[in-house]
Design a protein around this motif. Structure first.
Motif, PDB file in Angstrom:
ATOM      1  N   GLN A 308       4.043   1.629 -13.931  1.00  0.00           N
ATOM      2  CA  GLN A 308       2.999   1.008 -12.988  1.00  0.00           C
ATOM      3  C   GLN A 308       3.707   0.372 -11.807  1.00  0.00           C
ATOM      4  O   GLN A 308       3.083   0.488 -10.823  1.00  0.00           O
ATOM      5  CB  GLN A 308       2.499  -0.414 -14.105  1.00  0.00           C
ATOM      6  N   GLN A 309       4.862  -0.099 -11.764  1.00  0.00           N
ATOM      7  CA  GLN A 309       5.433  -0.558 -10.477  1.00  0.00           C
ATOM      8  C   GLN A 309       5.712   0.410  -9.668  1.00  0.00           C
ATOM      9  O   GLN A 309       5.627   0.191  -8.524  1.00  0.00           O
ATOM     10  CB  GLN A 309       6.844  -1.385 -10.995  1.00  0.00           C
ATOM     11  N   ARG A 310       6.424   1.558 -10.039  1.00  0.00           N
ATOM     12  CA  ARG A 310       6.541   2.868  -9.165  1.00  0.00           C
ATOM     13  C   ARG A 310       5.113   2.961  -8.477  1.00  0.00           C
ATOM     14  O   ARG A 310       5.276   3.049  -7.335  1.00  0.00           O
ATOM     15  CB  ARG A 310       6.846   3.908 -10.149  1.00  0.00           C
ATOM     16  N   ASP A 311       4.085   3.067  -9.172  1.00  0.00           N
ATOM     17  CA  ASP A 311       2.758   3.623  -8.600  1.00  0.00           C
ATOM     18  C   ASP A 311       2.317   2.583  -7.869  1.00  0.00           C
ATOM     19  O   ASP A 311       1.958   2.900  -6.674  1.00  0.00           O
ATOM     20  CB  ASP A 311       1.682   3.601  -9.798  1.00  0.00           C
ATOM     21  N   LEU A 312       2.361   1.199  -7.902  1.00  0.00           N
ATOM     22  CA  LEU A 312       1.987   0.114  -6.992  1.00  0.00           C
ATOM     23  C   LEU A 312       2.672   0.005  -5.864  1.00  0.00           C
ATOM     24  O   LEU A 312       2.291   0.123  -4.888  1.00  0.00           O
ATOM     25  CB  LEU A 312       2.287  -1.194  -7.676  1.00  0.00           C
ATOM     26  N   ARG A 378      15.783   1.423   1.306  1.00  0.00           N
ATOM     27  CA  ARG A 378      15.611   1.827   0.140  1.00  0.00           C
ATOM     28  C   ARG A 378      14.915   0.496  -0.552  1.00  0.00           C
ATOM     29  O   ARG A 378      15.528  -0.693  -0.369  1.00  0.00           O
ATOM     30  CB  ARG A 378      16.953   2.152  -0.513  1.00  0.00           C
ATOM     31  N   ILE A 379      14.202   0.608  -1.471  1.00  0.00           N
ATOM     32  CA  ILE A 379      13.333  -0.552  -2.015  1.00  0.00           C
ATOM     33  C   ILE A 379      13.547  -0.232  -3.580  1.00  0.00           C
ATOM     34  O   ILE A 379      12.961   0.740  -4.100  1.00  0.00           O
ATOM     35  CB  ILE A 379      11.928  -0.587  -1.707  1.00  0.00           C
ATOM     36  N   VAL A 380      14.062  -1.413  -4.481  1.00  0.00           N
ATOM     37  CA  VAL A 380      14.102  -1.270  -5.978  1.00  0.00           C
ATOM     38  C   VAL A 380      12.638  -1.654  -6.418  1.00  0.00           C
ATOM     39  O   VAL A 380      12.455  -2.722  -5.968  1.00  0.00           O
ATOM     40  CB  VAL A 380      15.300  -2.144  -6.375  1.00  0.00           C
ATOM     41  N   PHE A 381      12.104  -1.109  -7.344  1.00  0.00           N
ATOM     42  CA  PHE A 381      10.853  -1.293  -7.804  1.00  0.00           C
ATOM     43  C   PHE A 381      10.954  -2.040  -9.188  1.00  0.00           C
ATOM     44  O   PHE A 381       9.890  -1.854  -9.954  1.00  0.00           O
ATOM     45  CB  PHE A 381       9.811  -0.308  -7.713  1.00  0.00           C
ATOM     46  N   LEU A 382      11.942  -2.814  -9.561  1.00  0.00           N
ATOM     47  CA  LEU A 382      12.307  -3.378 -10.650  1.00  0.00           C
ATOM     48  C   LEU A 382      11.270  -4.876 -10.530  1.00  0.00           C
ATOM     49  O   LEU A 382      10.836  -5.150 -12.014  1.00  0.00           O
ATOM     50  CB  LEU A 382      13.625  -3.763 -10.886  1.00  0.00           C
ATOM     51  N   PRO A 383      11.035  -5.556  -9.719  1.00  0.00           N
ATOM     52  CA  PRO A 383      10.474  -6.704  -9.997  1.00  0.00           C
ATOM     53  C   PRO A 383       9.137  -6.569 -10.679  1.00  0.00           C
ATOM     54  O   PRO A 383       8.302  -5.397 -10.489  1.00  0.00           O
ATOM     55  CB  PRO A 383      10.288  -7.243  -8.586  1.00  0.00           C
ATOM     56  N   ARG A 384       8.426  -7.551 -11.317  1.00  0.00           N
ATOM     57  CA  ARG A 384       7.173  -7.480 -11.673  1.00  0.00           C
ATOM     58  C   ARG A 384       6.154  -7.389 -10.753  1.00  0.00           C
ATOM     59  O   ARG A 384       6.329  -7.648  -9.516  1.00  0.00           O
ATOM     60  CB  ARG A 384       7.002  -8.900 -12.769  1.00  0.00           C
ATOM     61  N   PRO A 385       4.927  -6.724 -11.048  1.00  0.00           N
ATOM     62  CA  PRO A 385       3.887  -6.223  -9.986  1.00  0.00           C
ATOM     63  C   PRO A 385       3.523  -7.332  -8.919  1.00  0.00           C
ATOM     64  O   PRO A 385       3.273  -7.173  -7.756  1.00  0.00           O
ATOM     65  CB  PRO A 385       2.668  -6.021 -10.879  1.00  0.00           C
ATOM     66  N   ASP A 386       3.329  -8.630  -9.402  1.00  0.00           N
ATOM     67  CA  ASP A 386       2.939  -9.637  -8.499  1.00  0.00           C
ATOM     68  C   ASP A 386       4.117  -9.740  -7.416  1.00  0.00           C
ATOM     69  O   ASP A 386       3.792 -10.033  -6.181  1.00  0.00           O
ATOM     70  CB  ASP A 386       2.640 -10.988  -9.068  1.00  0.00           C
ATOM     71  N   ILE A 392       6.289  -6.219  -0.726  1.00  0.00           N
ATOM     72  CA  ILE A 392       5.692  -5.062   0.313  1.00  0.00           C
ATOM     73  C   ILE A 392       4.711  -5.500   1.187  1.00  0.00           C
ATOM     74  O   ILE A 392       4.721  -4.994   2.362  1.00  0.00           O
ATOM     75  CB  ILE A 392       5.180  -3.832  -0.704  1.00  0.00           C
ATOM     76  N   ASP A 393       3.907  -6.559   0.792  1.00  0.00           N
ATOM     77  CA  ASP A 393       2.998  -7.254   1.896  1.00  0.00           C
ATOM     78  C   ASP A 393       3.754  -7.935   3.059  1.00  0.00           C
ATOM     79  O   ASP A 393       3.467  -7.511   3.930  1.00  0.00           O
ATOM     80  CB  ASP A 393       2.204  -8.127   1.138  1.00  0.00           C
ATOM     81  N   ARG A 394       4.745  -8.507   2.581  1.00  0.00           N
ATOM     82  CA  ARG A 394       5.529  -9.185   3.524  1.00  0.00           C
ATOM     83  C   ARG A 394       6.143  -8.343   4.612  1.00  0.00           C
ATOM     84  O   ARG A 394       6.257  -8.356   5.785  1.00  0.00           O
ATOM     85  CB  ARG A 394       6.417 -10.138   2.820  1.00  0.00           C
ATOM     86  N   LEU A 395       6.580  -7.134   3.941  1.00  0.00           N
ATOM     87  CA  LEU A 395       7.420  -6.095   4.649  1.00  0.00           C
ATOM     88  C   LEU A 395       6.337  -5.357   5.802  1.00  0.00           C
ATOM     89  O   LEU A 395       6.663  -5.411   6.780  1.00  0.00           O
ATOM     90  CB  LEU A 395       7.877  -4.921   3.791  1.00  0.00           C
ATOM     91  N   GLY A 396       5.189  -5.067   5.347  1.00  0.00           N
ATOM     92  CA  GLY A 396       3.992  -4.615   6.252  1.00  0.00           C
ATOM     93  C   GLY A 396       3.793  -5.772   7.414  1.00  0.00           C
ATOM     94  O   GLY A 396       3.664  -5.228   8.413  1.00  0.00           O
ATOM     95  N   ASN A 397       3.567  -6.936   6.992  1.00  0.00           N
ATOM     96  CA  ASN A 397       3.351  -7.800   7.997  1.00  0.00           C
ATOM     97  C   ASN A 397       4.496  -8.115   8.927  1.00  0.00           C
ATOM     98  O   ASN A 397       4.360  -8.118  10.368  1.00  0.00           O
ATOM     99  CB  ASN A 397       2.946  -9.448   7.328  1.00  0.00           C
TER     100      ASN A 397
END
Length: 404
Positions: A308-312, A378-386, A392-397
Protein backbone atom coordinates in the motif's frame (compact mmCIF):
# COMPACT_ATOMS: atom_id res chain seq x y z
CA UNK A 1 52.60 19.30 18.03
CA UNK A 2 51.57 17.95 14.65
CA UNK A 3 47.96 17.22 13.76
CA UNK A 4 46.90 13.58 13.60
CA UNK A 5 45.45 12.73 10.22
CA UNK A 6 43.32 9.84 9.00
CA UNK A 7 44.90 7.02 7.05
CA UNK A 8 45.47 7.68 3.36
CA UNK A 9 43.61 4.42 2.74
CA UNK A 10 40.42 6.30 3.64
CA UNK A 11 40.84 8.76 0.76
CA UNK A 12 37.69 8.46 -1.34
CA UNK A 13 35.93 6.29 1.26
CA UNK A 14 32.55 7.71 2.30
CA UNK A 15 29.03 6.64 3.19
CA UNK A 16 26.81 9.56 2.28
CA UNK A 17 23.60 8.02 3.67
CA UNK A 18 25.07 8.92 7.06
CA UNK A 19 27.11 11.85 5.75
CA UNK A 20 26.83 15.66 6.04
CA UNK A 21 23.06 15.72 5.55
CA UNK A 22 22.56 13.23 8.36
CA UNK A 23 24.91 15.28 10.56
CA UNK A 24 22.72 18.33 9.98
CA UNK A 25 19.63 16.29 10.87
CA UNK A 26 21.29 15.26 14.12
CA UNK A 27 22.05 18.88 14.98
CA UNK A 28 18.44 19.83 14.30
CA UNK A 29 17.26 17.04 16.60
CA UNK A 30 19.60 18.29 19.32
CA UNK A 31 17.91 21.68 18.95
CA UNK A 32 14.56 20.04 19.65
CA UNK A 33 13.21 19.54 16.12
CA UNK A 34 11.45 16.32 15.14
CA UNK A 35 12.89 14.92 11.90
CA UNK A 36 11.03 12.51 9.63
CA UNK A 37 13.77 10.17 8.46
CA UNK A 38 13.20 8.86 4.95
CA UNK A 39 16.92 8.31 4.44
CA UNK A 40 17.58 4.79 5.66
CA UNK A 41 15.88 1.41 5.40
CA UNK A 42 15.38 0.89 9.13
CA UNK A 43 12.01 -0.88 9.60
CA UNK A 44 11.64 -0.80 13.40
CA UNK A 45 11.08 2.96 13.95
CA UNK A 46 8.12 2.80 11.55
CA UNK A 47 6.32 0.01 13.39
CA UNK A 48 7.60 -2.94 11.36
CA UNK A 49 8.29 -5.35 14.19
CA UNK A 50 10.09 -8.67 13.98
CA UNK A 51 8.02 -11.84 14.48
CA UNK A 52 7.59 -12.64 18.18
CA UNK A 53 8.73 -16.24 17.75
CA UNK A 54 12.15 -15.06 16.58
CA UNK A 55 12.60 -12.76 19.55
CA UNK A 56 11.41 -15.46 21.94
CA UNK A 57 13.93 -17.97 20.59
CA UNK A 58 16.76 -15.48 21.00
CA UNK A 59 15.71 -14.78 24.58
CA UNK A 60 15.40 -18.51 25.32
CA UNK A 61 18.92 -19.19 24.01
CA UNK A 62 20.57 -16.10 25.46
CA UNK A 63 22.33 -18.03 28.21
CA UNK A 64 23.91 -20.22 25.52
CA UNK A 65 25.29 -17.18 23.67
CA UNK A 66 27.80 -15.96 26.23
CA UNK A 67 30.91 -17.45 24.66
CA UNK A 68 32.62 -17.42 21.29
CA UNK A 69 31.46 -19.86 18.64
CA UNK A 70 33.25 -21.17 15.56
CA UNK A 71 34.55 -18.20 13.55
CA UNK A 72 32.22 -18.83 10.60
CA UNK A 73 29.21 -18.92 12.90
CA UNK A 74 26.87 -21.11 14.90
CA UNK A 75 26.41 -24.56 13.36
CA UNK A 76 22.60 -24.59 13.62
CA UNK A 77 22.35 -21.21 11.92
CA UNK A 78 24.66 -22.22 9.08
CA UNK A 79 22.76 -25.49 8.69
CA UNK A 80 19.50 -23.54 8.29
CA UNK A 81 21.13 -21.30 5.67
CA UNK A 82 22.48 -24.37 3.86
CA UNK A 83 18.98 -25.86 3.77
CA UNK A 84 17.59 -22.55 2.54
CA UNK A 85 20.14 -22.53 -0.29
CA UNK A 86 19.08 -26.05 -1.25
CA UNK A 87 15.45 -24.91 -1.37
CA UNK A 88 16.47 -22.03 -3.63
CA UNK A 89 18.23 -24.44 -5.98
CA UNK A 90 21.83 -23.47 -5.17
CA UNK A 91 23.76 -26.69 -5.55
CA UNK A 92 26.92 -27.86 -3.84
CA UNK A 93 26.76 -25.66 -0.74
CA UNK A 94 28.26 -27.18 2.41
CA UNK A 95 28.33 -25.92 5.98
CA UNK A 96 31.88 -24.63 5.52
CA UNK A 97 30.78 -22.51 2.54
CA UNK A 98 28.69 -20.26 4.81
CA UNK A 99 29.98 -17.29 6.82
CA UNK A 100 27.88 -15.41 9.36
CA UNK A 101 28.72 -11.81 10.07
CA UNK A 102 27.65 -8.67 11.86
CA UNK A 103 25.26 -7.81 9.09
CA UNK A 104 25.95 -8.11 5.39
CA UNK A 105 28.03 -4.93 5.74
CA UNK A 106 30.82 -6.72 7.60
CA UNK A 107 30.88 -9.55 5.08
CA UNK A 108 31.07 -7.12 2.15
CA UNK A 109 34.14 -5.56 3.72
CA UNK A 110 35.72 -8.92 4.52
CA UNK A 111 35.13 -10.42 1.07
CA UNK A 112 36.46 -7.43 -0.84
CA UNK A 113 39.52 -7.30 1.42
CA UNK A 114 40.10 -11.01 0.81
CA UNK A 115 39.97 -10.67 -2.98
CA UNK A 116 41.19 -7.28 -4.16
CA UNK A 117 44.70 -5.88 -4.47
CA UNK A 118 45.90 -2.34 -5.09
CA UNK A 119 45.12 -1.42 -8.68
CA UNK A 120 42.52 -4.13 -9.24
CA UNK A 121 39.12 -3.10 -10.59
CA UNK A 122 35.62 -3.97 -9.41
CA UNK A 123 32.49 -3.43 -11.50
CA UNK A 124 29.70 -1.73 -9.54
CA UNK A 125 26.23 -0.68 -10.73
CA UNK A 126 25.33 2.98 -11.12
CA UNK A 127 23.41 3.84 -9.01
CA UNK A 128 24.61 1.57 -6.21
CA UNK A 129 24.41 1.00 -2.48
CA UNK A 130 27.38 3.15 -1.37
CA UNK A 131 28.96 0.62 0.97
CA UNK A 132 30.15 -1.31 -2.09
CA UNK A 133 32.03 1.74 -3.35
CA UNK A 134 33.51 2.46 0.08
CA UNK A 135 34.61 -1.14 0.64
CA UNK A 136 36.23 -1.33 -2.81
CA UNK A 137 38.09 1.95 -2.30
CA UNK A 138 39.33 0.77 1.09
CA UNK A 139 41.07 -2.22 -0.50
CA UNK A 140 43.09 0.01 -2.82
CA UNK A 141 41.17 -1.26 -5.84
CA UNK A 142 39.34 0.97 -8.32
CA UNK A 143 35.52 0.98 -8.52
CA UNK A 144 34.31 1.04 -12.13
CA UNK A 145 30.65 1.94 -12.63
CA UNK A 146 28.37 0.25 -15.14
CA UNK A 147 25.12 1.97 -16.01
CA UNK A 148 21.64 0.86 -15.06
CA UNK A 149 19.14 2.23 -17.59
CA UNK A 150 16.20 4.15 -16.18
CA UNK A 151 14.41 3.93 -19.55
CA UNK A 152 14.61 0.13 -19.26
CA UNK A 153 13.17 0.00 -15.73
CA UNK A 154 16.63 0.42 -14.22
CA UNK A 155 18.03 -2.83 -15.62
CA UNK A 156 21.82 -3.07 -16.06
CA UNK A 157 23.13 -2.25 -19.53
CA UNK A 158 24.94 -5.44 -20.55
CA UNK A 159 26.86 -3.72 -23.35
CA UNK A 160 28.09 -1.08 -20.91
CA UNK A 161 29.24 -3.85 -18.56
CA UNK A 162 31.23 -5.46 -21.37
CA UNK A 163 32.80 -2.13 -22.36
CA UNK A 164 34.09 -1.53 -18.82
CA UNK A 165 36.05 -4.77 -18.45
CA UNK A 166 39.86 -4.57 -18.49
CA UNK A 167 42.65 -7.03 -17.61
CA UNK A 168 42.49 -5.64 -14.04
CA UNK A 169 38.79 -6.42 -13.51
CA UNK A 170 38.39 -8.97 -10.73
CA UNK A 171 34.69 -8.99 -9.89
CA UNK A 172 31.22 -7.64 -10.55
CA UNK A 173 28.61 -6.57 -7.99
CA UNK A 174 24.95 -7.29 -8.76
CA UNK A 175 22.34 -5.84 -6.39
CA UNK A 176 19.05 -7.66 -6.97
CA UNK A 177 16.42 -6.62 -5.91
CA UNK A 178 18.12 -3.30 -6.29
CA UNK A 179 18.88 -0.58 -3.79
CA UNK A 180 18.16 2.28 -4.55
CA UNK A 181 15.91 1.69 -7.58
CA UNK A 182 13.74 -1.27 -6.54
CA UNK A 183 14.40 -3.05 -9.85
CA UNK A 184 14.14 -6.85 -9.93
CA UNK A 185 16.27 -8.44 -12.63
CA UNK A 186 14.89 -11.05 -15.04
CA UNK A 187 16.59 -14.41 -15.29
CA UNK A 188 17.67 -13.79 -18.88
CA UNK A 189 19.63 -10.69 -17.91
CA UNK A 190 21.27 -12.44 -14.98
CA UNK A 191 22.33 -15.23 -17.32
CA UNK A 192 24.00 -12.65 -19.57
CA UNK A 193 25.91 -11.21 -16.61
CA UNK A 194 27.02 -14.70 -15.57
CA UNK A 195 28.26 -15.32 -19.11
CA UNK A 196 30.35 -12.15 -18.96
CA UNK A 197 31.79 -13.29 -15.63
CA UNK A 198 32.49 -16.72 -17.09
CA UNK A 199 34.35 -15.32 -20.11
CA UNK A 200 36.48 -12.94 -18.05
CA UNK A 201 37.02 -15.06 -14.92
CA UNK A 202 35.20 -12.61 -12.66
CA UNK A 203 33.91 -13.23 -9.16
CA UNK A 204 30.19 -12.43 -8.79
CA UNK A 205 29.15 -10.54 -5.66
CA UNK A 206 25.36 -11.03 -5.43
CA UNK A 207 23.78 -8.63 -2.92
CA UNK A 208 20.34 -10.20 -2.37
CA UNK A 209 19.29 -8.76 0.99
CA UNK A 210 15.84 -7.78 -0.43
CA UNK A 211 15.19 -11.16 -2.07
CA UNK A 212 11.89 -11.71 -0.22
CA UNK A 213 10.53 -8.17 -0.60
CA UNK A 214 8.81 -8.45 -3.98
CA UNK A 215 5.69 -6.81 -5.40
CA UNK A 216 3.18 -7.58 -8.14
CA UNK A 217 4.43 -10.47 -10.29
CA UNK A 218 8.14 -9.92 -9.70
CA UNK A 219 10.20 -13.12 -9.48
CA UNK A 220 13.56 -13.30 -7.73
CA UNK A 221 16.21 -15.55 -9.29
CA UNK A 222 19.19 -16.36 -7.05
CA UNK A 223 22.35 -15.52 -8.96
CA UNK A 224 24.13 -18.61 -7.66
CA UNK A 225 21.64 -20.94 -9.38
CA UNK A 226 22.92 -19.67 -12.74
CA UNK A 227 26.63 -19.63 -11.91
CA UNK A 228 27.61 -23.18 -11.04
CA UNK A 229 30.96 -22.87 -12.84
CA UNK A 230 31.68 -19.28 -11.73
CA UNK A 231 32.66 -18.26 -8.21
CA UNK A 232 29.60 -16.60 -6.70
CA UNK A 233 29.30 -14.91 -3.32
CA UNK A 234 25.68 -14.50 -2.23
CA UNK A 235 24.81 -12.05 0.58
CA UNK A 236 21.62 -12.05 2.62
CA UNK A 237 20.42 -11.56 6.18
CA UNK A 238 17.70 -10.75 8.67
CA UNK A 239 17.73 -6.94 8.55
CA UNK A 240 14.99 -6.30 5.99
CA UNK A 241 12.76 -9.32 5.35
CA UNK A 242 12.62 -10.14 9.07
CA UNK A 243 12.76 -6.53 10.36
CA UNK A 244 15.82 -7.22 12.52
CA UNK A 245 18.21 -4.51 11.34
CA UNK A 246 19.59 -3.92 14.83
CA UNK A 247 20.54 -7.57 15.31
CA UNK A 248 23.28 -7.22 12.65
CA UNK A 249 22.81 -10.76 11.45
CA UNK A 250 23.88 -11.49 7.89
CA UNK A 251 25.51 -14.27 5.91
CA UNK A 252 27.55 -14.99 2.82
CA UNK A 253 27.35 -18.20 0.80
CA UNK A 254 30.31 -19.26 -1.37
CA UNK A 255 29.24 -21.37 -4.34
CA UNK A 256 30.23 -22.29 -7.87
CA UNK A 257 33.91 -22.60 -8.80
CA UNK A 258 35.18 -23.15 -5.27
CA UNK A 259 37.96 -25.45 -6.48
CA UNK A 260 39.58 -22.46 -8.22
CA UNK A 261 39.15 -20.20 -5.21
CA UNK A 262 41.18 -21.91 -2.49
CA UNK A 263 43.36 -18.83 -1.99
CA UNK A 264 40.37 -16.51 -1.67
CA UNK A 265 38.63 -18.89 0.74
CA UNK A 266 41.79 -19.07 2.83
CA UNK A 267 41.77 -15.29 2.95
CA UNK A 268 38.15 -15.24 4.10
CA UNK A 269 38.96 -17.80 6.76
CA UNK A 270 41.82 -15.62 8.04
CA UNK A 271 39.65 -12.50 8.22
CA UNK A 272 36.79 -14.45 9.78
CA UNK A 273 39.10 -15.81 12.48
CA UNK A 274 40.61 -12.38 13.19
CA UNK A 275 37.25 -11.05 14.42
CA UNK A 276 36.78 -14.31 16.44
CA UNK A 277 33.10 -14.60 15.51
CA UNK A 278 30.01 -12.60 14.75
CA UNK A 279 27.20 -11.61 17.11
CA UNK A 280 26.21 -14.91 18.72
CA UNK A 281 22.79 -13.96 20.20
CA UNK A 282 21.63 -12.86 16.74
CA UNK A 283 22.72 -16.19 15.26
CA UNK A 284 20.02 -17.88 17.33
CA UNK A 285 17.46 -15.94 15.30
CA UNK A 286 18.49 -17.44 11.95
CA UNK A 287 17.06 -20.95 12.21
CA UNK A 288 13.67 -19.76 13.46
CA UNK A 289 13.51 -16.97 10.88
CA UNK A 290 14.25 -19.16 7.88
CA UNK A 291 12.18 -22.11 9.07
CA UNK A 292 9.18 -20.22 10.41
CA UNK A 293 6.20 -18.46 8.89
CA UNK A 294 7.37 -15.92 6.31
CA UNK A 295 5.38 -12.92 7.51
CA UNK A 296 7.00 -10.64 4.94
CA UNK A 297 4.54 -12.08 2.41
CA UNK A 298 1.65 -10.48 4.27
CA UNK A 299 3.30 -7.09 3.91
CA UNK A 300 3.93 -7.21 0.16
CA UNK A 301 0.70 -8.77 -1.13
CA UNK A 302 -2.25 -6.56 -2.16
CA UNK A 303 -3.60 -5.02 1.02
CA UNK A 304 -0.27 -5.44 2.80
CA UNK A 305 1.25 -2.38 4.39
CA UNK A 306 4.43 -2.25 2.31
CA UNK A 307 2.48 -2.75 -0.90
CA UNK A 308 0.00 0.00 0.00
CA UNK A 309 2.76 2.45 0.91
CA UNK A 310 4.70 1.71 -2.24
CA UNK A 311 1.61 2.33 -4.36
CA UNK A 312 0.79 5.55 -2.51
CA UNK A 313 4.31 6.96 -2.78
CA UNK A 314 4.65 5.97 -6.43
CA UNK A 315 1.35 7.61 -7.35
CA UNK A 316 1.99 10.80 -5.42
CA UNK A 317 5.52 11.25 -6.77
CA UNK A 318 4.37 10.87 -10.37
CA UNK A 319 1.62 13.41 -9.71
CA UNK A 320 4.21 16.10 -8.89
CA UNK A 321 4.85 18.23 -12.00
CA UNK A 322 8.37 17.62 -13.24
CA UNK A 323 8.86 14.39 -11.28
CA UNK A 324 8.78 10.85 -12.66
CA UNK A 325 9.45 7.54 -10.99
CA UNK A 326 9.82 3.95 -12.18
CA UNK A 327 7.62 1.69 -10.04
CA UNK A 328 9.85 -0.45 -7.79
CA UNK A 329 9.26 -4.18 -8.06
CA UNK A 330 11.19 -4.97 -4.90
CA UNK A 331 12.87 -3.52 -1.79
CA UNK A 332 11.64 -0.49 0.17
CA UNK A 333 12.80 2.53 -1.83
CA UNK A 334 11.81 4.79 -4.70
CA UNK A 335 14.36 6.62 -6.84
CA UNK A 336 12.41 9.43 -8.53
CA UNK A 337 13.81 11.63 -11.28
CA UNK A 338 13.45 15.42 -11.18
CA UNK A 339 13.20 17.34 -14.46
CA UNK A 340 16.01 19.89 -14.18
CA UNK A 341 14.51 22.01 -16.94
CA UNK A 342 11.56 22.67 -14.65
CA UNK A 343 13.22 22.53 -11.24
CA UNK A 344 16.50 24.42 -11.04
CA UNK A 345 18.57 22.03 -8.95
CA UNK A 346 22.30 22.32 -9.52
CA UNK A 347 23.53 20.50 -6.43
CA UNK A 348 21.36 17.66 -5.12
CA UNK A 349 23.09 17.56 -1.72
CA UNK A 350 22.33 21.25 -1.24
CA UNK A 351 18.75 20.59 -2.27
CA UNK A 352 18.18 17.87 0.33
CA UNK A 353 19.91 20.02 2.97
CA UNK A 354 17.65 22.96 2.16
CA UNK A 355 14.60 20.65 2.24
CA UNK A 356 15.72 19.25 5.59
CA UNK A 357 16.23 22.67 7.16
CA UNK A 358 12.87 24.00 6.01
CA UNK A 359 10.59 20.96 6.19
CA UNK A 360 12.43 18.79 8.77
CA UNK A 361 12.25 15.80 6.41
CA UNK A 362 15.40 13.81 5.67
CA UNK A 363 15.96 12.34 2.18
CA UNK A 364 19.11 11.15 0.39
CA UNK A 365 20.46 12.78 -2.75
CA UNK A 366 20.97 10.59 -5.82
CA UNK A 367 24.67 11.42 -5.99
CA UNK A 368 25.11 9.57 -2.68
CA UNK A 369 24.45 6.44 -4.73
CA UNK A 370 27.04 7.58 -7.27
CA UNK A 371 24.47 8.66 -9.84
CA UNK A 372 26.13 11.07 -12.24
CA UNK A 373 23.58 13.92 -12.31
CA UNK A 374 21.83 16.00 -9.60
CA UNK A 375 18.39 14.85 -10.72
CA UNK A 376 17.46 11.95 -8.44
CA UNK A 377 16.49 11.34 -4.81
CA UNK A 378 16.03 8.17 -2.80
CA UNK A 379 12.91 8.00 -0.65
CA UNK A 380 12.20 5.25 1.88
CA UNK A 381 8.50 4.30 1.85
CA UNK A 382 8.43 2.79 5.35
CA UNK A 383 6.40 5.53 7.13
CA UNK A 384 2.68 5.00 7.62
CA UNK A 385 0.48 6.34 4.81
CA UNK A 386 -0.47 9.64 6.46
CA UNK A 387 3.15 10.51 7.24
CA UNK A 388 4.34 9.36 3.84
CA UNK A 389 1.68 11.41 2.06
CA UNK A 390 2.59 14.46 4.13
CA UNK A 391 6.29 14.11 3.26
CA UNK A 392 5.71 13.76 -0.48
CA UNK A 393 3.20 16.61 -0.48
CA UNK A 394 5.79 18.83 1.22
CA UNK A 395 8.40 17.73 -1.32
CA UNK A 396 6.14 18.74 -4.21
CA UNK A 397 5.45 22.14 -2.71
CA UNK A 398 9.12 22.70 -1.95
CA UNK A 399 10.15 21.82 -5.50
CA UNK A 400 7.72 24.34 -6.97
CA UNK A 401 9.25 27.23 -5.10
CA UNK A 402 12.89 26.08 -5.00
CA UNK A 403 15.36 28.35 -6.78
CA UNK A 404 18.64 26.69 -5.85
Amino acid sequence: MKDIHKSEKLHGVCYEIRGPVMEQATRLEEEGHRIMKLNIGNPAPFGFNAPDEILQDVIYNLSQAQGYVESKGLFAARKAIMQESQTLGIRGVDIDDIYLGNGVSELISMSTQALLNNGDEMLLPMPNYPLWMAATNLTGAKPVLYRCDEQADWLPDIDDIKSKITPRTRGIVVINPNNPTGAVYPKELLEQIVEVARQHNLVIFADEIYSKILYDDAVFTPMATLAEDVLCLSFNGLSKSYRLAGFRSGWMIVSGAKQRARGFIEGMDILSSMRLCGNVPAMFAVQTALGGYQSIKDLVLPGGRLRQQRDLAYRMLNDIPGVSCVKPQGAIYLFPRIDLDRHKIQNDEKFVLDFLRQEKILLVQGSAFHWDAPDHLRIVFLPRPDDLAHAIDRLGNFLERYTG
